[in-house]
Structure formats: C-alpha cells, structure tokens
Design a protein around this motif. Structure first.
Motif, mmCIF file in Angstrom:
data_model
loop_
_atom_site.group_PDB
_atom_site.id
_atom_site.type_symbol
_atom_site.label_atom_id
_atom_site.label_comp_id
_atom_site.label_asym_id
_atom_site.label_seq_id
_atom_site.Cartn_x
_atom_site.Cartn_y
_atom_site.Cartn_z
ATOM 1 N N ASN A 62 -12.378 -32.066 7.593
ATOM 2 C CA ASN A 62 -12.827 -31.033 6.665
ATOM 3 C C ASN A 62 -13.707 -31.624 5.574
ATOM 4 O OD1 ASN A 62 -11.571 -28.627 7.708
ATOM 5 N ND2 ASN A 62 -9.606 -29.420 6.999
ATOM 6 N N LEU A 63 -13.291 -32.756 5.041
ATOM 7 C CA LEU A 63 -14.035 -33.377 3.949
ATOM 8 C C LEU A 63 -15.394 -33.889 4.421
ATOM 9 C CD1 LEU A 63 -13.434 -33.872 0.965
ATOM 10 C CD2 LEU A 63 -12.714 -36.183 1.580
ATOM 11 N N ALA A 64 -15.451 -34.410 5.640
ATOM 12 C CA ALA A 64 -16.721 -34.886 6.182
ATOM 13 C C ALA A 64 -17.750 -33.764 6.203
ATOM 14 C CB ALA A 64 -16.516 -35.448 7.579
ATOM 15 N N HIS A 65 -17.303 -32.561 6.534
ATOM 16 C CA HIS A 65 -18.234 -31.436 6.560
ATOM 17 C C HIS A 65 -18.817 -31.178 5.175
ATOM 18 C CE1 HIS A 65 -20.130 -27.714 7.663
ATOM 19 N NE2 HIS A 65 -19.412 -27.047 6.775
ATOM 20 N N LEU A 66 -17.989 -31.232 4.149
ATOM 21 C CA LEU A 66 -18.472 -30.977 2.800
ATOM 22 C C LEU A 66 -19.450 -32.058 2.348
ATOM 23 C CD1 LEU A 66 -15.282 -29.658 0.978
ATOM 24 C CD2 LEU A 66 -16.895 -28.460 2.466
ATOM 25 N N SER A 67 -19.245 -33.281 2.816
ATOM 26 C CA SER A 67 -20.182 -34.347 2.450
ATOM 27 C C SER A 67 -21.553 -34.109 3.062
ATOM 28 C CB SER A 67 -19.639 -35.712 2.871
ATOM 29 O OG SER A 67 -19.761 -35.931 4.259
ATOM 30 N N THR A 68 -21.608 -33.477 4.235
ATOM 31 C CA THR A 68 -22.902 -33.185 4.857
ATOM 32 C C THR A 68 -23.653 -32.106 4.093
ATOM 33 O OG1 THR A 68 -22.107 -31.464 6.385
ATOM 34 C CG2 THR A 68 -21.959 -33.756 7.137
ATOM 35 N N LEU A 69 -22.950 -31.386 3.211
ATOM 36 C CA LEU A 69 -23.570 -30.333 2.405
ATOM 37 C C LEU A 69 -23.989 -30.836 1.030
ATOM 38 C CD1 LEU A 69 -21.125 -27.412 3.295
ATOM 39 C CD2 LEU A 69 -23.310 -27.984 4.379
ATOM 40 N N GLY A 70 -23.897 -32.153 0.825
ATOM 41 C CA GLY A 70 -24.372 -32.743 -0.414
ATOM 42 C C GLY A 70 -23.322 -32.999 -1.463
ATOM 43 N N ALA A 71 -22.048 -32.807 -1.125
ATOM 44 C CA ALA A 71 -20.977 -33.074 -2.077
ATOM 45 C C ALA A 71 -20.613 -34.557 -2.057
ATOM 46 C CB ALA A 71 -19.746 -32.240 -1.752
ATOM 47 N N SER A 72 -20.126 -35.049 -3.186
ATOM 48 C CA SER A 72 -19.590 -36.408 -3.283
ATOM 49 C C SER A 72 -18.083 -36.303 -3.082
ATOM 50 C CB SER A 72 -19.905 -37.015 -4.652
ATOM 51 O OG SER A 72 -19.338 -38.291 -4.780
ATOM 52 N N CYS A 73 -17.587 -36.825 -1.979
ATOM 53 C CA CYS A 73 -16.235 -36.491 -1.521
ATOM 54 C C CYS A 73 -15.279 -37.678 -1.516
ATOM 55 C CB CYS A 73 -16.305 -35.915 -0.116
ATOM 56 S SG CYS A 73 -17.248 -34.387 0.020
ATOM 57 N N THR A 74 -14.055 -37.414 -1.949
ATOM 58 C CA THR A 74 -12.981 -38.398 -1.940
ATOM 59 C C THR A 74 -11.781 -37.788 -1.234
ATOM 60 O OG1 THR A 74 -13.711 -39.316 -4.060
ATOM 61 C CG2 THR A 74 -11.465 -39.837 -3.349
ATOM 62 N N GLY A 75 -11.234 -38.518 -0.281
ATOM 63 C CA GLY A 75 -10.066 -38.047 0.442
ATOM 64 C C GLY A 75 -8.882 -38.978 0.242
ATOM 65 N N VAL A 76 -7.693 -38.385 0.099
ATOM 66 C CA VAL A 76 -6.468 -39.154 -0.108
ATOM 67 C C VAL A 76 -5.424 -38.688 0.897
ATOM 68 C CG1 VAL A 76 -4.644 -39.764 -1.740
ATOM 69 C CG2 VAL A 76 -6.955 -39.322 -2.569
#
Length: 213
Positions: A62-76
């Motif tokens: 899920n987080l990988a998808h948001l990163s492709t939309l230009g977000a800076s993403c952190t997953g824990v």
C-alpha cells in the motif's frame, strides 16, 4: 518478545500480494480485506509532496503505491520478516523507507511531523487506543489526516478480543461511535467513520475511519 513472535507466525501464513491487480496496475492501495474492492487513495487528497507514515505496513504494498504518487513514505512493522520482504520488493522506489519497530516505541521517538498516518488492518486495531492515538496526534502536521480500517465488531463482541491467527495479540474491536469518541478525546476533529459494504457474496464489511489533527 511474544508480540513479535506472534506477528511473525501471522506473516508466514500470508499470501504475497499479486503482481498486478484487476485493472492491470502494479501498485495500488486497498482499504478492505477484499481484492479490487472499496475506495482508493483519493479519499486522502493530493499526496504529492506529503509525508506519509504507515503503521503496520507489512510488505509495503500500500505504501509503495503512495510513493509512486509523489509522497515521502515511511513504513513501520513489528515483524522483521515483513521488513525484509518490503525492502526486497519495493526498496528501489525513491522516497520510501521501512523500519522494524513496535509502533508506540517508534511514534514516541520519531520526530515527524507527518501529513498522513495510515493503519490498514494494522496497529490502531491492535494497540490500546488511549495510549496510541495521543502519540499519533503529537506527530502529525496541523490538519493532517489519520485513516485506518479494520473489520467491524461482530454484534455482541467485546471491545477487546484476541487475534486468532496471531495467537496472543490483543485487538480493540470498537464500533464507529466508540472510535469517534476515542479520537475526539485524543484531540482529533472532523471525524468520519463508516462501514464499506462488502462485495456481492460476502457478509462482512470494512470499518473505515478518518480524522484530522
């Protein structure tokens, strides 16, 4: 640590997400327990340039998808094996990092702030909300959005139960009204909690909750 062992057992029984969804996309966000069902990330607004934290990110799909939309993403995620799988599959994407940690520890020591915090069938469901929600609120940008989903409690179910698959993990089965009160108490506003109806042939919907810092 018993909780780590429990989530490792759970992770071992999980089937990896498909390489492509029904629409032919290689990355996508799914709020519900059913594939290709329910709303997408658009309910979060424009994600370009925003900072996103996902609690209980699993293998990072899920987080990988948001990163492709230009977000800076952190997953824990608490399970070390999930971290390894996430890095192996998505580590090549820019603006995407993963960590292994218990969520209250991570949220306590991280600096933030985060514009979006997600928990999709994740730690918001499995951590004492009176402890976790105020910690999340402190790490959010003003006006930032917290969004989480889980199965709605069955009729007559006690608010606190046990995750059968994980063997030893406590679960907070709160209703939409109960979550609304807990979030308001933690300082959130603009709270919206609704049940996403299940697809045809299924009987259990998905509780989706959104609130603003």
């Amino acid at each position: 640590m018993e909780a780590v062992e429990a989530w490792e057992r759970y992770a071992q029984g999980r089937t990896p997400r498909r390489e492509v969804n029904a629409a032919g996309a290689r990355t996508w966000l799914n709020w519900t327990q059913y594939p290709d069902h329910g709303p997408d990330e658009s309910i979060l607004g424009d994600l370009q340039g925003r900072t996103v934290l996902e609690l209980g990110c699993g293998t990072g799909c899920n987080l990988a998808h948001l990163s492709t939309l230009g977000a800076s993403c952190t997953g824990v995620d608490i399970a070390p094996s999930q971290y390894r799988k996430a890095v192996a599959r998505w580590g090549h994407l820019p603006g995407l990092t993963f960590h292994t940690a218990e969520v209250t520890d991570y949220v306590t020591r991280t600096e933030g702030p985060f514009d979006v915090v997600l928990s999709i069938f994740g730690p918001v469901w499995f951590t004492d909300p009176e402890q976790l929600l105020p910690l999340i609120h402190k790490r959010m940008s003003p006006g930032g959005v917290l969004a989480f989903s889980h199965k709605p409690p069955a009729e007559g179910m006690k608010p606190v139960g046990t995750l059968r698959e994980a063997k030893a993990v406590t679960r907070w089965d709160h209703s939409a009204d109960e979550w609304t009160a807990l979030l308001a108490s933690a300082g959130f506003s603009g709270i919206k909690a609704e049940i996403i109806p299940p697809p045809e042939g299924q009987s259990t919907g998905t509780l989706l909750v959104m609130a603003y810092a």
